[in-house]
Design a protein around this motif. Structure first.
Motif, PDB file in Angstrom:
ATOM      1  N   UNK A 328     -16.813 -11.973  12.300  1.00 31.99           N
ATOM      2  CA  UNK A 328     -16.717 -13.055  11.334  1.00 31.99           C
ATOM      3  C   UNK A 328     -15.319 -13.358  10.856  1.00 31.99           C
ATOM      4  N   UNK A 329     -14.297 -12.831  11.549  1.00 33.52           N
ATOM      5  CA  UNK A 329     -12.936 -13.009  11.043  1.00 33.52           C
ATOM      6  C   UNK A 329     -11.919 -12.782  12.152  1.00 33.52           C
ATOM      7  N   UNK A 330     -10.678 -13.193  11.870  1.00 35.84           N
ATOM      8  CA  UNK A 330      -9.535 -12.820  12.703  1.00 35.84           C
ATOM      9  C   UNK A 330      -8.430 -12.334  11.776  1.00 35.84           C
ATOM     10  N   UNK A 331      -7.575 -11.457  12.298  1.00 37.03           N
ATOM     11  CA  UNK A 331      -6.347 -11.157  11.583  1.00 37.03           C
ATOM     12  C   UNK A 331      -5.173 -11.648  12.415  1.00 37.03           C
ATOM     13  N   UNK A 332      -4.068 -11.922  11.751  1.00 33.88           N
ATOM     14  CA  UNK A 332      -2.884 -12.466  12.415  1.00 33.88           C
ATOM     15  C   UNK A 332      -1.686 -11.608  12.028  1.00 33.88           C
ATOM     16  N   UNK A 333      -1.032 -11.050  13.049  1.00 36.47           N
ATOM     17  CA  UNK A 333       0.189 -10.277  12.821  1.00 36.47           C
ATOM     18  C   UNK A 333       1.377 -11.067  13.352  1.00 36.47           C
ATOM     19  N   UNK A 334       2.380 -11.236  12.494  1.00 33.92           N
ATOM     20  CA  UNK A 334       3.584 -11.969  12.869  1.00 33.92           C
ATOM     21  C   UNK A 334       4.721 -10.969  13.079  1.00 33.92           C
ATOM     22  N   UNK A 335       5.133 -10.714  14.339  1.00 35.59           N
ATOM     23  CA  UNK A 335       6.214  -9.743  14.574  1.00 35.59           C
ATOM     24  C   UNK A 335       7.529 -10.131  13.905  1.00 35.59           C
ATOM     25  N   UNK A 336       7.744 -11.421  13.690  1.00 31.81           N
ATOM     26  CA  UNK A 336       9.008 -11.864  13.102  1.00 31.81           C
ATOM     27  C   UNK A 336       9.141 -11.448  11.643  1.00 31.81           C
ATOM     28  N   UNK A 337       8.018 -11.451  10.927  1.00 31.00           N
ATOM     29  CA  UNK A 337       8.065 -11.137   9.495  1.00 31.00           C
ATOM     30  C   UNK A 337       7.400  -9.814   9.146  1.00 31.00           C
ATOM     31  N   UNK A 338       6.577  -9.284  10.078  1.00 28.27           N
ATOM     32  CA  UNK A 338       5.828  -8.069   9.795  1.00 28.27           C
ATOM     33  C   UNK A 338       4.598  -8.299   8.946  1.00 28.27           C
ATOM     34  N   UNK A 339       4.226  -9.550   8.711  1.00 33.36           N
ATOM     35  CA  UNK A 339       3.059  -9.843   7.867  1.00 33.36           C
ATOM     36  C   UNK A 339       1.759  -9.668   8.649  1.00 33.36           C
ATOM     37  N   UNK A 340       0.724  -9.234   7.942  1.00 34.17           N
ATOM     38  CA  UNK A 340      -0.609  -9.061   8.523  1.00 34.17           C
ATOM     39  C   UNK A 340      -1.591  -9.796   7.635  1.00 34.17           C
ATOM     40  N   UNK A 341      -2.166 -10.873   8.162  1.00 30.28           N
ATOM     41  CA  UNK A 341      -3.026 -11.760   7.378  1.00 30.28           C
ATOM     42  C   UNK A 341      -4.463 -11.692   7.891  1.00 30.28           C
ATOM     43  N   UNK A 342      -5.412 -11.595   6.963  1.00 34.25           N
ATOM     44  CA  UNK A 342      -6.842 -11.575   7.294  1.00 34.25           C
ATOM     45  C   UNK A 342      -7.433 -12.943   7.001  1.00 34.25           C
TER      46      UNK A 342
END
Length: 651
Positions: A328-342
């Motif tokens: 029911x979801x995805x997470x997104x990791x941005x290598x440029x910023x190190x952010x991890x978003x659900x």
């Protein structure tokens, strides 16, 4: 046979078997709320979810497919709109585990009854069936650089090539003789790589000739599965179960390899991997963590946990970011910023639908219906339904006072939920290579909750775990019954009575032929005895008791009676065409085969159908039934809807 007069004297006050008894008013000829026995009350969809199995990008849209729904769907999550903008029905199968993309087309592989391959034309928004196969599962799928589709199947353990240009399939044969599962695949210009279990193998298949060679390093030969896979121009990365490892090897020289280890304590599974920009990214479980490690060498780095303990079914790369697909979801990791978003896809419009439930349990006011990613809780009096999220699948439950305990797959977890609270607490992990709880019972004399489990695929010997709610102590005993799993349990005065299953871990051929009834001393912590109650039965599906006797139902639909005083099987009777749940109240037992609910007069061992035509759509075809503590109602399924069934509790 137990003397009928003595039977009636002792059994007349008995309400319910298993863990907890409750006071019940004198029964009448009618059941719940005065309704005639067998009256059905439809309570609506039993469990509603949008559990995902896989996903694939086409352009700037993520196409995510469900599992366990009817029908299953592919939902299109438009990144620019940050919304799910369309759904496409997949008409066959009970779920989707496998997807890949060829150009603008997304291919979807189903499982359950038949394995069908569908093509989703993302430009036209149309779904067509491309091919069908006789196997039960398409576990994995990958496309090659020249646009062919490769699939890993079960239970034959085959690898299939599908050519979209011609619409034809080519059977590349069994990857590893004797193994049923191809759980991961990857392909380059010359080679298809097949990850095998339940005994781990990594097989390189020449695309032109079909010739096969084993390339799994010797130090990984004792593992269970090569469970996930990704490929780059130079390297292959494979998630290895059940030790939380990743194999990284050079495709030009497989001997040139490294083995990475997930860093979270107790990490067992690497559920998905992807190679991006010089790094191997992988997702672990039970932690739910995302990791990465440079291809060139170096340490494994933990990047964070988007949702604790959740399984990540697929890792994908799009526009420089890493996307993880969860239920029911995805997470997104941005290598440029190190952010991890659900990102919840439910909140973004992903359609939910009734699933095939896995368990049902009544605490008297609420009914818990277990499914993928948690349980729906029905407040029967209020007519409401809420979702209790659990990272796993509740397979069984029982209630003590105001706390409901749930046995959860995978990893043989025990959770507790207090009525009215928003979340459940993890109490214990079984370990010991166990993953599938089968039953729960409570013994009042010792104050112990008893949970039997089936081992992980490919492993031998089930286990019995004992939990004390007073002290929090959790002990596991394995093996209990040698070379069998424990399927069902009932307790009496410090003894756990166990019904077994000849099947150990899935994918492992049984070495015994007949299920057993066994007794385990909960104080001395030892097996007392075992016997074979019904010749040729593969498992004992359920156990229930009166003060004088224990009753068990086998997979063949044979009910047996074990006399506590004589310590032997005294009677058997054929009560159904197949096994299922069995509950005992007073002098009667109620059972179901999924389609009908029947009542057994225990003194006479005669059977009467009280409801028929239910066609309950239980996950795995394992029908369940729950007795309301009042003794006046049962809960089960009609189709995928929860139903209350009025009973009298009398002969």
């Amino acid at each position: 046979m137990i003397p009928r007069r003595r039977f009636i004297q002792l059994a007349a006050g008995t309400v319910a078997t298993g863990a907890v008894s409750a006071a019940v008013p004198a029964a009448s000829a009618h059941g719940a709320t005065g309704q005639p026995e067998g009256t059905l009350t439809d309570l609506g969809p039993a469990s509603v979810t949008n559990a995902l199995g896989n996903a694939e990008f086409a352009g700037d849209v993520l196409y995510a497919a469900t599992r366990g729904l009817s029908p299953n769907v592919v939902g299109s999550y438009d990144l620019a709109a940050d919304a799910v903008t369309a759904h496409f029905d997949i008409p066959t199968g009970i779920g989707v585990w496998a997807m890949c993309a060829v150009g603008a087309d997304v291919y979807v592989g189903t499982h359950g009854g038949s394995s069908d391959l569908y093509r989703l034309d993302t430009r036209a928004g149309a779904v067509t069936k491309a091919a069908g196969y006789s196997d039960d599962y398409i576990w994995a799928m990958a496309s090659s650089p020249d646009g062919k589709v490769y699939m890993g199947l079960s239970p034959t353990g085959r690898v299939i090539e599908y050519d979209p240009a011609t619409g034809t399939s080519r059977d590349l044969g069994v990857a590893t003789p004797g193994e049923q599962y191809v759980r991961s695949v990857a392909a380059d210009a010359t080679t298809v790589y097949a990850g095998v279990g339940a005994h781990a193998h990594l097989v390189a298949i020449d695309r032109a000739t079909g010739a096969k060679r084993e390339i799994l390093p010797a130090e990984l030969a004792s593992r269970d599965f090569v469970a996930s896979m990704a490929i780059s121009d130079t390297h292959l990365a494979a998630g290895i179960s059940s030790s939380g490892e990743v194999l990284v090897l050079s495709t030009s020289d497989p001997a040139d390899h490294r083995i990475l280890k997930a860093t979270a304590p107790g990490e067992k599974y690497v559920t998905s991997v992807v190679i991006h920009d010089g790094y191997v990214y992988f997702a672990g479980r039970p932690s739910g963590a995302l990791y990465r490690c440079p291809l060139s060498g170096g340490e494994v780095e933990s990047l964070g946990v988007a949702y604790p303990e959740a399984a990540t079914h697929r890792l994908l790369v799009h526009d420089g970011r890493v996307y993880g697909v969860q239920d029911g979801a995805v997470f997104v990791y941005d290598p440029a910023t190190g952010s991890l978003e659900y990102r919840s896809l439910v909140q973004r419009g992903f359609r939910a639908a009734p699933e095939q439930p896995m368990s049902v349990h009544s605490d008297g006011r609420r009914v818990y219906v277990g499914g993928k990613g948690g349980a729906d809780i029905h407040d029967v009096a209020a007519g409401t339904r809420t979702r209790l999220g659990i990272p796993g699948e509740p397979k069984t439950a029982l209630t003590l006072k105001d706390t409901t305990y749930l046995g959860v797959y995978t990893q043989g977890l025990l959770y507790a939920h207090r009525a009215g609270e928003d979340s459940a607490r993890l109490l214990a992990r079984t370990g010991n290579q166990q993953d599938r709880p089968r039953d729960l019972a409570y013994d009042a004399l010792t104050g112990l909750i008893v949970m039997p489990t089936q081992p992980e695929p490919g492993h031998i010997n089930g286990a019995l775990s004992l939990y004390s709610p007073r002290t929090g102590k959790f002990d596991t005993y394995r093996p209990v019954v040698e070379r069998q799993s424990v399927y069902s349990v009932a307790t009496r005065r410090g003894t756990a009575y166990l019904g077994t299953n000849v099947q150990e871990g899935l994918g492992l051929p049984p070495v015994t032929t007949t299920a057993r009834l066994a007794a385990f001393d909960l104080r001395g912590r030892k097996l007392l005895w075992e016997l074979e109650p019904v010749p040729g039965a593969r498992y004992v599906a359920a156990l229930g008791q009166t003060p004088l006797a224990l009753y068990g139902l086998t997979n063949t639909g044979v009910l047996f009676e074990y006399d506590f005083l004589r310590r032997r099987i005294t009677r058997t009777a054929k009560v159904a065409d197949r096994g299922g749940e069995l509950v005992v109240t007073g002098l009667v037992a109620y059972g179901t085969d999924g389609n009908r609910v029947y009542k057994v007069d225990l003194p006479r061992l005669t059977t009467t159908t009280i409801a028929d035509g239910l066609a309950g759509e239980w996950f795995g075809g394992e029908p369940k039934l729950s007795l309301d503590p009042s003794g006046r109602a049962l809960y089960g399924l009609r189709g995928r809807n929860l139903v209350r069934i009025a009973i009298s509790g009398r002969r």
